[in-house]
Write a protein that holds these residues in place. Structure first.
Motif, mmCIF file in Angstrom:
data_model
loop_
_atom_site.group_PDB
_atom_site.id
_atom_site.type_symbol
_atom_site.label_atom_id
_atom_site.label_comp_id
_atom_site.label_asym_id
_atom_site.label_seq_id
_atom_site.Cartn_x
_atom_site.Cartn_y
_atom_site.Cartn_z
ATOM 1 N N SER A 1 12.203 -9.338 32.571
ATOM 2 C CA SER A 1 11.259 -8.608 31.719
ATOM 3 C C SER A 1 10.971 -9.389 30.441
ATOM 4 O O SER A 1 9.824 -9.444 29.970
ATOM 5 C CB SER A 1 11.824 -7.227 31.382
ATOM 6 N N TYR A 2 12.013 -9.978 29.887
ATOM 7 C CA TYR A 2 11.821 -10.802 28.697
ATOM 8 C C TYR A 2 10.927 -12.002 29.014
ATOM 9 O O TYR A 2 10.009 -12.343 28.250
ATOM 10 C CB TYR A 2 13.184 -11.259 28.189
ATOM 11 N N TYR A 3 11.146 -12.622 30.158
ATOM 12 C CA TYR A 3 10.354 -13.780 30.583
ATOM 13 C C TYR A 3 8.882 -13.396 30.717
ATOM 14 O O TYR A 3 7.990 -14.086 30.202
ATOM 15 C CB TYR A 3 10.913 -14.298 31.911
ATOM 16 N N ARG A 4 8.588 -12.284 31.396
ATOM 17 C CA ARG A 4 7.202 -11.850 31.589
ATOM 18 C C ARG A 4 6.543 -11.506 30.258
ATOM 19 O O ARG A 4 5.373 -11.836 30.001
ATOM 20 C CB ARG A 4 7.160 -10.623 32.504
ATOM 21 N N HIS A 5 7.298 -10.840 29.395
ATOM 22 C CA HIS A 5 6.754 -10.450 28.097
ATOM 23 C C HIS A 5 6.323 -11.676 27.295
ATOM 24 O O HIS A 5 5.216 -11.696 26.731
ATOM 25 C CB HIS A 5 7.795 -9.657 27.322
ATOM 26 N N HIS B 1 2.843 -14.120 24.300
ATOM 27 C CA HIS B 1 3.060 -15.176 23.305
ATOM 28 C C HIS B 1 2.760 -16.553 23.886
ATOM 29 O O HIS B 1 3.523 -17.506 23.686
ATOM 30 C CB HIS B 1 4.507 -15.119 22.799
ATOM 31 N N GLN B 2 1.649 -16.642 24.599
ATOM 32 C CA GLN B 2 1.275 -17.914 25.211
ATOM 33 C C GLN B 2 1.109 -19.019 24.177
ATOM 34 O O GLN B 2 1.458 -20.173 24.413
ATOM 35 C CB GLN B 2 -0.045 -17.740 25.986
ATOM 36 N N ASP B 3 0.576 -18.655 23.014
ATOM 37 C CA ASP B 3 0.297 -19.681 22.001
ATOM 38 C C ASP B 3 1.564 -20.306 21.432
ATOM 39 O O ASP B 3 1.515 -21.400 20.849
ATOM 40 C CB ASP B 3 -0.521 -19.061 20.858
ATOM 41 N N SER B 4 2.680 -19.624 21.567
ATOM 42 C CA SER B 4 3.923 -20.131 20.975
ATOM 43 C C SER B 4 4.815 -20.849 21.972
ATOM 44 O O SER B 4 5.863 -21.370 21.587
ATOM 45 C CB SER B 4 4.716 -18.968 20.349
#
Length: 904
Positions: free
Chosen positions: A50-54, A59-62
């Protein structure tokens, strides 16, 4: 600036993408809570997926930016760098996954998200000066490639996965095989799809896949997770070669002729009778391969012994006067256990056919809170019951004796690639009366013996008239040897049988040869069998029959109370059954139909049922007799017993048995009632008898029963079960970071909405804790500490002392904090309690009467280490008073508690 994974504290990454990959692949099955904290995101997750998907969705830009701002913070209720942990004496604690609804991993990112934690502070990233800028990215990416992608193909992870599935979740071997082949098939399909997409992407970019050197070779050489591990033989071979596996030894007992079926013909063949034995020395060495357990066993904590109190086995005279432990107090203290288990339905046609004798042992060097965990109880031997009858128990005891002789001299054991010479000895044997007598060579059926006790030489007639140990001739080793010698030198078989019946001895036990072991004084009585499967049932049945006969109450009324009493959740776990009505009609052999755990709850609440629910006069001599027994049982069950209390017990028990003969002159004193008279003297030898009782050992039987049921193979059953147990005990150490012995050491419930600033101010006001040193603070709905679940607003806690009486409080809220102590983060648990005023101890109900506070907001904040009873209690409002029954007598606990949770 590199980002540090604070779950393992050993991985660094320059980008968020690499860190998230690492967390997903390396800690996917770990128990942790993680805060996103990217761009101030407050979301908290308990699952790596879940953390990975979130992160990848929000937060693609980071993901690929190199920043000097830390992006990840673990809320470590598991802090591996902390020392001096208040709750567990420096041992590592673990946070459980949250409640079931939080664990469900749905497609929605926020399904397992917990309440925002606004005051989480980011973990300090590794200073950039530690890594040169020009090669830092190269170092981190190389580390990521080696640790994430390469390790994925190693056999350790698939082995851990399949062994965990099979050994800890009871999956059948055929199911494990199906899972292994299914995972390989799924991974192969996924790789093929990925290969196709990569080729299409390259072709769209004008690059032919065939022109890229080595691309096709990478896919061709891709190794599936379970390549070479799909079969049971292959997996076991890998485990035996790469892990500390202790193979069961095959010990031949003898040979006999049996008809066997070969080529559809029955022929006479020679078959060997065997039993399977797991060497104790190797088993101990295997157990201590886990670094946490090794530290627990060899922890140099020093206890302040108080000659006025008995808290553990080490306080008793057996330990203090032992030839080995008096010189080497840190030597291995081995407690041996034996019992029979029935694998099949005891009422079915196969009853007795697959009945097995099982030996276990446990190390008393472990702290008290870990000894009762079933993973700390380990198998020693399995033998068919019919082989014990044929060859005798001495055949097994002789093999055990070989290991004990080696331990006495010292055995070289390997820990952390270093050899250490360690010693140990058997400090006691526990089991029910049949097992103890068979182990020591006494008459198993005491009804056929003239002398019915293994502690003294009393006869049945003397047993009916005398009740104190001082009135009997105690057995001794010289006397035992003399009687055995007379039996062996008997000129006729008839004379030998008569001597056997007279002395209550069947044979000379090999346990007589165990190093520094006294089979007369070092086999304590088991209070579970003596009391809750003997004396308590026997006397309660007689008292209830008399009350029903006198018309003071009826069995229907009592059953109504049993069925409808508002049990607290702790008592409800072992809620007693209704009593069969025909028990008091025409069947004298029937019992109360309660298990030992249910009988403990039933007998503890019975005075309340009778006096407060059924309005039976507490001054009635039969009710008073029952409350006397309740008082004696509570003292015997106490985890702390003073010298003065033992002396009082030496008076109470004989007086109680005399009263029994007065109230029930037609009833005989049965052997278990006589054994109760020896308990005060056994406490002086072994300390509180709850430290050596059989309750948790019998829980261990469930593993063997489930393993037999899952296999559905009863050919050479004892071999199959010994191998399965050996594989299970090996699997316990497959993970370096977790051992099931620590399960339920500390599990945290769901976070509750709260004012964190107010919580910090409260801690500052009660304990003077600096607000800035409190790094994290949670209010939770429940918490499990060493297997005991405390639920806010649903239980009572004993936490203090006033005028010699314990203080109680209703649990209102639970606070879990991390506080900075000496540059380390340490974990603390606090209970906020609505205080009660303890009025007195009520003899009629054997409970404490308390009064709720007048002011609704009169609360007290206490550390969990200061509680007097390490499990939840329950308060019951009856008439105008509130009653709190406790399982054991708290008098000595209150006197001794000024210090440590260790004695609980």
């Amino acid at each position: 600036m590199p980002l540090k994974c604070v779950i393992c504290n050993s991985f660094y990454a320059l980008t968020l993408r690499l860190l998230v990959y690492h967390i997903r692949n390396e800690h996917c099955d770990g128990t942790f809570r993680i805060s996103c904290n990217v761009d101030g995101c407050p979301n908290i997750y308990t699952r790596s997926n879940s953390y990975y998907r979130h992160v990848f969705r929000n937060h693609q830009d980071s993901l690929d930016s190199v920043s000097d701002r830390p992006v990840s913070q673990t809320i470590q209720f598991l802090n591996q760098q902390s020392s001096g942990n208040e709750l567990h004496n420096g041992t590592r604690s673990r946070t459980s996954e949250c409640e079931e609804e939080i664990e469900i991993d749905n497609a929605n990112d926020h399904d397992d998200m917990q309440l925002p934690q606004t005051e989480i502070e980011a973990h300090n990233a590794l200073p950039a000066a530690n890594l040169a800028d020009h090669n830092a990215n190269e170092v981190i990416e190389q580390d990521h490639d080696e640790r994430t992608y390469k390790d994925f193909h190693e056999k350790e992870k698939p082995i851990n996965f399949i062994v965990n599935l099979k050994e800890f979740h009871g999956v059948k071997e055929t199911t494990a095989h199906t899972v292994a082949t299914g995972v390989d098939s799924f991974v192969r399909q996924t790789v093929d799809i990925l290969q196709h997409k990569i080729k299409n992407t390259l072709e769209q970019a004008g690059i032919g896949a065939d022109t890229v050197p080595g691309l096709q070779q990478q896919f061709d050489d891709f190794e599936l997770p379970f390549d070479g591990l799909q079969t049971k033989y292959a997996r076991q071979k890998y485990i035996k070669q790469n892990y500390y596996y202790v193979a069961p030894e095959e010990v031949v007992l003898g040979e006999q002729l049996k008809y066997v079926l070969r080529n559809k013909k029955r022929i006479l063949d020679v078959k060997e009778d065997k039993f399977w034995y797991i060497p104790i020395c190797k088993s101990i060495e295997q157990l201590l391969q886990n670094k946490d357990i090794y530290r627990l066993v060899f922890d140099k904590r020093t206890r302040q012994f108080d000659n006025n109190f008995y808290c553990d086995v080490s306080d008793g005279s057996i330990f203090r006067e032992h030839a080995l432990f008096s010189v080497h107090p840190n030597a291995f203290q081995i407690l041996l256990y034996f019992d029979d288990i029935e694998i099949c339905n005891p009422l079915g046609k196969k009853a007795g056919v697959h009945k097995l004798g099982v030996f276990y042992y446990s190390l008393l060097n472990l702290p008290l809170e870990y000894r009762s965990k079933t993973p700390s109880i380990r198998l020693v031997a399995i033998i068919k019951r019919k082989n014990i009858k044929t060859y005798g128990m001495n055949t097994v005891l002789q093999r055990i004796n070989d290991d004990l002789i080696a331990l006495e001299s010292g055995v070289l054991m390997n820990f952390n690639e270093q050899q250490t010479l360690l010693k140990g000895a058997l400090i006691g044997f526990c089991g029910d009366t049949l097992a103890a007598h068979e182990f020591a060579g006494f008459k198993e059926g005491v009804g056929f013996a003239y002398q019915k006790c293994r502690h003294c030489e009393c006869t049945f007639d003397v047993m009916q008239a005398h009740f104190a140990e001082k009135n009997f001739i105690l057995r001794s080793l010289p006397r035992y040897d003399q009687q055995v010698e007379e039996m062996l030198n008997a000129q006729t078989i008839g004379m030998r049988k008569r001597l056997s019946s007279a002395y209550g001895i069947t044979r000379r036990s090999t346990a007589r040869d165990f190093p520094h072991f006294n089979l007369i004084t070092m086999i304590p009585e088991d209070i579970m069998h003596i009391l809750f499967e003997g004396v308590v049932i026997y006397e309660t049945k007689l008292v209830l029959a008399k009350l029903f006969e006198d018309g003071l109450c009826t069995i229907k009324q009592l059953n109504y109370v049993i069925e409808n009493f508002p049990y607290g959740y702790k008592h409800k776990e072992c809620k007693p059954n209704c009593i069969p009505e025909k028990l008091f009609v025409d069947d004298d052999t029937m019992t109360l139909k309660q298990s030992s755990s249910s009988m403990i709850v039933f007998f503890r609440l019975l005075p309340i049922f009778l006096v407060k629910q059924l309005n039976v006069d507490s001054c009635n001599e039969y009710v008073h007799f029952l409350t006397e027994l309740c008082e004696i049982v509570q003292i015997i069950m106490a985890p702390v017993i003073s010298v003065e209390t033992i002396q009082m017990l030496k008076v109470l028990i004989p007086s109680h048995l005399r009263q029994f003969k007065h109230l029930f002159p037609d009833q005989n004193i049965m052997p278990k009632q006589h054994y109760m008279g020896h308990l005060p003297y056994i406490i002086e030898k072994y300390g509180p008898l709850v430290r050596v009782w059989c309750m948790r050992y019998e829980s261990k039987h469930q593993f063997l029963k489930e393993s037999a049921g899952n296999s559905r193979n009863f050919q050479n059953l004892e071999k199959s079960l010994s191998e399965r147990s050996a594989m299970y005990e090996c699997a316990l150490n497959l993970s370096d970071s977790y051992h099931p012995i620590f399960q339920n050491e500390l599990n945290i419930g769901r976070s509750l909405p709260s004012d964190l600033r107010e919580g910090k101010n409260t801690l500052n006001a009660f304990f003077g804790i600096e607000i800035n040193s409190i790094k994290h603070l949670h209010y939770v709905s429940w918490i499990v500490i060493n297997g005991q679940k405390f639920i806010s607003k649903k239980c009572v806690v004993a936490f203090g002392e006033s005028d010699g009486l314990p203080e109680f409080g209703q649990l209102c809220t639970i606070l879990v904090t991390q506080e900075e102590k000496n540059e380390n983060l340490e974990q603390f648990v606090y209970f906020e309690l609505k205080m009660f005023q303890t009025i007195c101890f009520d003899e009629a109900t054997q409970s404490h009467i308390v009064k709720p506070p007048r002011q609704e907001h009169n609360t007290e904040l206490v550390r969990v280490s200061s509680i007097f009873v390490p499990f939840p209690l329950h308060a019951y409002k009856l008439d105008e008073n509130v009653y709190i029954p406790v399982t054991y007598d708290m008098t000595d606990v209150v006197k001794q508690k000024k210090g440590s949770l260790y004695c609980l």
